[in-house]
Design a protein around this motif. Structure first.
Motif, short mmCIF file in Angstrom:
data_model
loop_
_atom_site.label_atom_id
_atom_site.label_comp_id
_atom_site.label_asym_id
_atom_site.label_seq_id
_atom_site.Cartn_x
_atom_site.Cartn_y
_atom_site.Cartn_z
N ARG A 214 0.80 -1.23 0.00
CA ARG A 214 0.00 0.00 0.00
C ARG A 214 0.83 1.27 0.00
O ARG A 214 0.28 2.37 0.13
CB ARG A 214 -0.97 0.02 1.19
N ASN A 215 2.15 1.18 -0.16
CA ASN A 215 3.00 2.37 -0.11
C ASN A 215 3.25 2.93 -1.50
O ASN A 215 3.55 2.19 -2.45
CB ASN A 215 4.35 2.02 0.53
N PHE A 216 3.17 4.26 -1.60
CA PHE A 216 3.54 4.99 -2.81
C PHE A 216 4.79 5.80 -2.46
O PHE A 216 4.76 6.65 -1.58
CB PHE A 216 2.39 5.89 -3.25
N HIS A 217 5.90 5.48 -3.14
CA HIS A 217 7.20 6.02 -2.79
C HIS A 217 7.65 7.07 -3.80
O HIS A 217 7.36 6.96 -5.00
CB HIS A 217 8.28 4.92 -2.81
N ALA A 218 8.46 8.03 -3.32
CA ALA A 218 9.22 8.93 -4.18
C ALA A 218 10.68 8.80 -3.78
O ALA A 218 11.03 8.91 -2.60
CB ALA A 218 8.75 10.37 -4.01
N VAL A 219 11.56 8.54 -4.77
CA VAL A 219 12.99 8.38 -4.48
C VAL A 219 13.79 9.34 -5.36
O VAL A 219 13.34 9.77 -6.43
CB VAL A 219 13.46 6.93 -4.71
N ASP A 220 14.99 9.64 -4.91
CA ASP A 220 15.92 10.48 -5.66
C ASP A 220 16.48 9.67 -6.83
O ASP A 220 17.04 8.58 -6.62
CB ASP A 220 17.04 10.94 -4.73
N VAL A 221 16.36 10.19 -8.05
CA VAL A 221 16.80 9.42 -9.21
C VAL A 221 18.32 9.21 -9.21
O VAL A 221 18.82 8.28 -9.84
CB VAL A 221 16.37 10.09 -10.54
N LYS A 222 19.06 10.06 -8.52
CA LYS A 222 20.52 9.95 -8.53
C LYS A 222 21.04 8.90 -7.56
O LYS A 222 22.09 8.31 -7.79
CB LYS A 222 21.14 11.31 -8.20
N THR A 223 20.31 8.68 -6.47
CA THR A 223 20.83 7.82 -5.41
C THR A 223 19.89 6.70 -4.98
O THR A 223 20.33 5.75 -4.32
CB THR A 223 21.15 8.66 -4.16
N GLY A 224 18.62 6.83 -5.29
CA GLY A 224 17.63 5.88 -4.79
C GLY A 224 17.15 6.18 -3.39
O GLY A 224 16.29 5.45 -2.85
N ARG A 225 17.65 7.23 -2.77
CA ARG A 225 17.25 7.59 -1.41
C ARG A 225 15.76 7.97 -1.39
O ARG A 225 15.30 8.73 -2.22
CB ARG A 225 18.08 8.76 -0.90
N GLU A 226 15.03 7.40 -0.42
CA GLU A 226 13.61 7.71 -0.33
C GLU A 226 13.41 9.14 0.15
O GLU A 226 14.00 9.57 1.14
CB GLU A 226 12.90 6.74 0.61
N LEU A 227 12.56 9.87 -0.57
CA LEU A 227 12.29 11.27 -0.27
C LEU A 227 10.92 11.48 0.36
O LEU A 227 10.70 12.47 1.07
CB LEU A 227 12.37 12.10 -1.56
N TRP A 228 9.99 10.54 0.08
CA TRP A 228 8.61 10.70 0.55
C TRP A 228 7.90 9.38 0.33
O TRP A 228 8.23 8.62 -0.58
CB TRP A 228 7.94 11.82 -0.27
N ARG A 229 6.93 9.10 1.19
CA ARG A 229 6.03 7.98 0.95
C ARG A 229 4.70 8.28 1.60
O ARG A 229 4.61 9.04 2.57
CB ARG A 229 6.60 6.65 1.46
N THR A 230 3.67 7.67 1.06
CA THR A 230 2.35 7.74 1.68
C THR A 230 1.69 6.38 1.54
O THR A 230 2.02 5.63 0.61
CB THR A 230 1.48 8.84 1.04
N ARG A 231 0.81 6.06 2.46
CA ARG A 231 0.15 4.75 2.42
C ARG A 231 -1.28 4.94 1.95
O ARG A 231 -2.03 5.77 2.49
CB ARG A 231 0.17 4.09 3.80
N PRO B 36 2.90 -14.25 2.92
CA PRO B 36 1.49 -14.14 3.33
C PRO B 36 1.26 -13.14 4.45
O PRO B 36 0.11 -12.80 4.73
CB PRO B 36 1.14 -15.57 3.77
N GLU B 37 2.33 -12.67 5.09
CA GLU B 37 2.16 -11.70 6.18
C GLU B 37 1.85 -10.29 5.67
O GLU B 37 1.50 -9.41 6.46
CB GLU B 37 3.41 -11.69 7.06
N ILE B 38 2.00 -10.06 4.37
CA ILE B 38 1.67 -8.74 3.81
C ILE B 38 0.16 -8.70 3.57
O ILE B 38 -0.37 -9.42 2.72
CB ILE B 38 2.42 -8.47 2.50
N HIS B 39 -0.52 -7.88 4.34
CA HIS B 39 -1.97 -7.81 4.26
C HIS B 39 -2.43 -6.49 3.64
O HIS B 39 -1.79 -5.45 3.81
CB HIS B 39 -2.58 -7.93 5.66
N HIS B 40 -3.53 -6.57 2.93
CA HIS B 40 -4.15 -5.36 2.37
C HIS B 40 -5.62 -5.65 2.18
O HIS B 40 -6.03 -6.81 2.06
CB HIS B 40 -3.50 -4.98 1.04
N PRO B 41 -6.46 -4.61 2.17
CA PRO B 41 -7.89 -4.84 1.92
C PRO B 41 -8.12 -5.51 0.58
O PRO B 41 -7.35 -5.31 -0.37
CB PRO B 41 -8.48 -3.43 1.95
#
Length: 675
Positions: A598-615, A655-660
């Motif tokens: 359920r995560n939507f990620h934003a990462v830096d294209v130069k390094t892959g470092r996560e900049l933001w996420r929302t669920r 199987p431990e990853i749950h989502h509606p």
């Protein structure tokens, strides 16, 4: 190493010992509600969903007790939530399926299939009427050079770059993104994996069940909706994209039709049959419009039939077919001798279930072709035959459909590790015209897109399927035990049918000369079944059981960036949950991607470092896009249910990853307005 088997479940306490009419009828109702979307209303099967009526089914289940069938269904079905139906429902389903195969009755399977074939829900037509104001027709020039604020086709442009030139959202401020609006989409009816198509502030959105909507992209207000149908779809049922041209929206339906809608009102202008859905044909890719022709692929080619599989082009004004290219070489055509002694009827596969790309300068359109079917050589009886043009890149003339060149990545593919996915066009710093692609084996291929010459490869994940490559041609060689496979015998392989890469498209970021690729890490064992060599038989015809990939530390998801010149991996991130969206990269230096958890990620294209996420509400799945209205940049992404191996494999090994189990929706984000 921990393995989990598809179909592993406690034996059912009760078995189907006597089939009554009432029980079979209850099973029929349950089947239509829970099973028909994958196995088809007539039980004929499609893709990863095997046939449930006829000799191939009886070859596997006819001599086994009915309790085995009940147990299997309890452990594996429905794929999105195994074991979730009532115990009695599984018994009823088994009774219906066994009755459909003539067990316990005098009814023949063909009679049941014929009675069920037309039991699909028809569309309801325009259910919301309205008009798109001030619509601007889409021209060939717009498609060649799209406005930065538009997203006119799948992966945005002819190059299939999945790249936005917009810069307002950047690596410094992406952390401030906020939800602007959300739109609930149709539930059920297949896999929700769409591309929101955006033109002049209007989103044209494909929903499951062959539903098309026009939505005000600024406010989320629905303008018009056409429920074209059928709402009960076959196979995976995905509708990954629409196409815009002139004043029309083009839709390829899951029952293998092509329709043109009035972009202003949603009314049907024309419709034509691409292929016969009664023979299992379907569509999961959308069309691409090239030089005034609507070019479309085809799926549902896994069963034995005389017609084979093909790519075709249509007149946008009338729907008349202009040309057709057979993706499976016929006996008397060039390449026809690459199928061994198999007659045309037994040459299955060659689906084109991902939309192609296009180079206007070379005037070539590039398409990936899926593998031969059934999945395993031992089942299909093809021996070492290369089976053109399966598992290949095709370069076709959009004017005539004539073959310019082909490159076969894997000859005679035998483990459902096909090479059908996006063909991304890149011009190198020295002016060389390149085409990149990556398939389920996780091998990134670099070709000269003018000639098809092999230029290089990169293994992006662990694979043990091939033990050698020809360094001049790139041709791989299978392990000896894979070449010596037999039906009924398990073969182990990494990666699994989830693929090192699947339909979730990569993105080319020109500012860093990188391909940013969503990858998956899992392995399997596969066992081929015996099939009858007759019309309507075939199918994928193999059993699978999945396990974690060695060396992955349990991480299924991998996101990695590769330099297009050197093929070197610049950075990568790994996580337990697989990534289930295409990658969207932007000129602002940000790459967006969503995952099963359920995560939507934003990462830096130069390094892959996560900049933001929302669920978000459920698994993030589809093709994210970016667009602008009056100078304001928006990011849009969908959530969704459904899908083949990219959903089924993690359900088994994580199987431990749950989502509606619901929540198909479109989410639109933007930066807050400056005060």
């Amino acid at each position: 190493m921990k393995r989990r088997w598809i179909g592993l479940a406690a034996m059912a306490a009760c078995a189907v010992t006597r089939i009554g009419a009432q029980q079979a009828e209850q099973g029929r109702i349950a089947y239509q509600a829970n099973c028909a979307s994958c196995h088809r209303p007539d039980l004929a099967g499609s893709g990863e969903a095997p046939q449930l009526a006829g000799s191939n089914f009886m070859n596997t289940w006819g001599s086994r007790p009915s309790s085995d069938l009940v147990s299997y269904m309890q452990g594996a079905m429905p794929p999105s939530n195994p074991g979730s139906l009532a115990a009695q429902t599984y018994l009823d389903l088994a009774a219906f399926i066994l009755q459909a195969n003539g067990k316990g009755t005098g009814t023949q399977p063909s009679e049941v299939a014929a009675a069920l074939r037309d039991q699909t829900t028809a569309g309801r037509g325009l259910t919301v009427t309205g008009q798109v104001r001030n619509y601007t027709p889409v021209t060939d020039a717009m498609l060649r050079n799209p406005d930065p604020g538009d997203w006119l086709m799948i992966r945005r442009d002819y190059r299939a770059s999945s790249y936005s030139p917009l810069t307002q959202v950047n690596a410094g401020n992406v952390k401030n993104l906020r939800l602007v609006w959300e739109w609930a989409m149709n539930e059920g009816g297949g896999a929700n994996e769409p591309t929101p198509i955006v033109h002049n502030g209007i989103i044209f959105l494909a929903n499951t069940g062959n539903i098309v909507q026009a939505i005000d992209a600024r406010t989320g207000e629905l303008i018009w909706e056409n429920r074209i149908g059928p709402e009960s779809t076959g196979a995976i049922g995905a509708m990954r994209s629409l196409a815009l041209y002139q004043d029309k929206v083009f839709l390829a339906t899951t029952d293998a039709r092509l329709l043109a809608l009035d972009a202003r009102t949603g009314k049907i202008v024309w419709q034509t049959a691409i292929a016969d859905p009664a023979k299992g044909y379907t569509n999961t890719s959308g069309p691409i419009v090239i030089k005034g022709k609507v070019v479309q692929g085809l799926s549902g080619c896994d069963q034995y039939k005389k017609d084979g599989c093909y790519i075709s082009a249509y007149d946008p004004d009338t729907g008349k077919r202009i040309w057709k290219f057979d993706t499976v070489a016929r006996e008397n055509d060039p390449g026809g001798d690459t199928w061994g002694k198999l007659p045309d009827l037994l040459r299955a596969g060659g689906d084109t279930w991902i939309t192609g790309s296009y180079d206007p300068d070379l005037n070539l359109t590039y398409w990936g072709v899926a593998q031969a079917k059934p999945w395993m050589r031992a089942t299909r009886g093809s021996g070492s035959a290369k089976a053109l043009y399966t598992s290949s890149t095709l370069a076709l003339s959009p004017d005539t459909g004539k073959l310019g060149w082909y490159y076969q990545h894997i000859g005679g593919e035998t483990l459902d590790l096909d090479e059908v996915f996006e063909r991304v066009l890149v011009d190198s710093s020295d002016g060389q015209k390149l085409v990149f692609t990556i398939g389920k084996p996780g091998i990134l291929w670099k070709l000269d897109r003018a000639t098809g010459k092999y230029l290089g490869r990169k293994e992006t994940i662990f694979q043990n399927v091939f033990d050698q490559f020809d360094e001049k041609t790139g041709e791989p060689r299978y392990r000896a035990d894979i070449l010596e496979q037999q039906t009924g015998k398990w073969i182990q392989a990494c990666p699994s049918t989830e693929g090192g890469h699947n339909w979730q498209a990569m993105s080319y970021h020109p500012g860093t000369s990188q391909l940013i690729i969503p990858l998956s890490q899992s392995c399997l064992e596969m066992k081929g079944r015996v099939v009858d060599f007759k019309e309507g038989s075939g199918g994928t015809a193999a059993d699978r059981r999945f396990f974690e990939m060695p060396g992955s530390n349990g991480n299924i998801g991998k996101l990695a960036a590769y330099d297009v010149k050197t093929m070197k991996e610049n950075w990568s991130i790994q996580q337990r949950a697989p990534f289930l969206t295409a990658v969207l990269s932007t000129a602002g230096g940000v790459a967006f991607v969503g995952d099963l958890d359920r995560n939507f990620h934003a990462v830096d294209v130069k390094t892959g470092r996560e900049l933001w996420r929302t669920r978000l509400g459920t698994a993030v799945q589809g093709f994210p896009v970016s667009f602008s209205i009056d100078g304001k940049q928006y990011i849009a992404v969908t959530t969704g249910m459904g899908g083949g191996s990219p959903r089924q494999v993690p359900l088994t090994i994580a199987p431990e990853i749950h989502h509606p189990l619901s929540g198909n929706a479109l989410y639109v984000f933007a930066l807050p307005d400056e005060k």
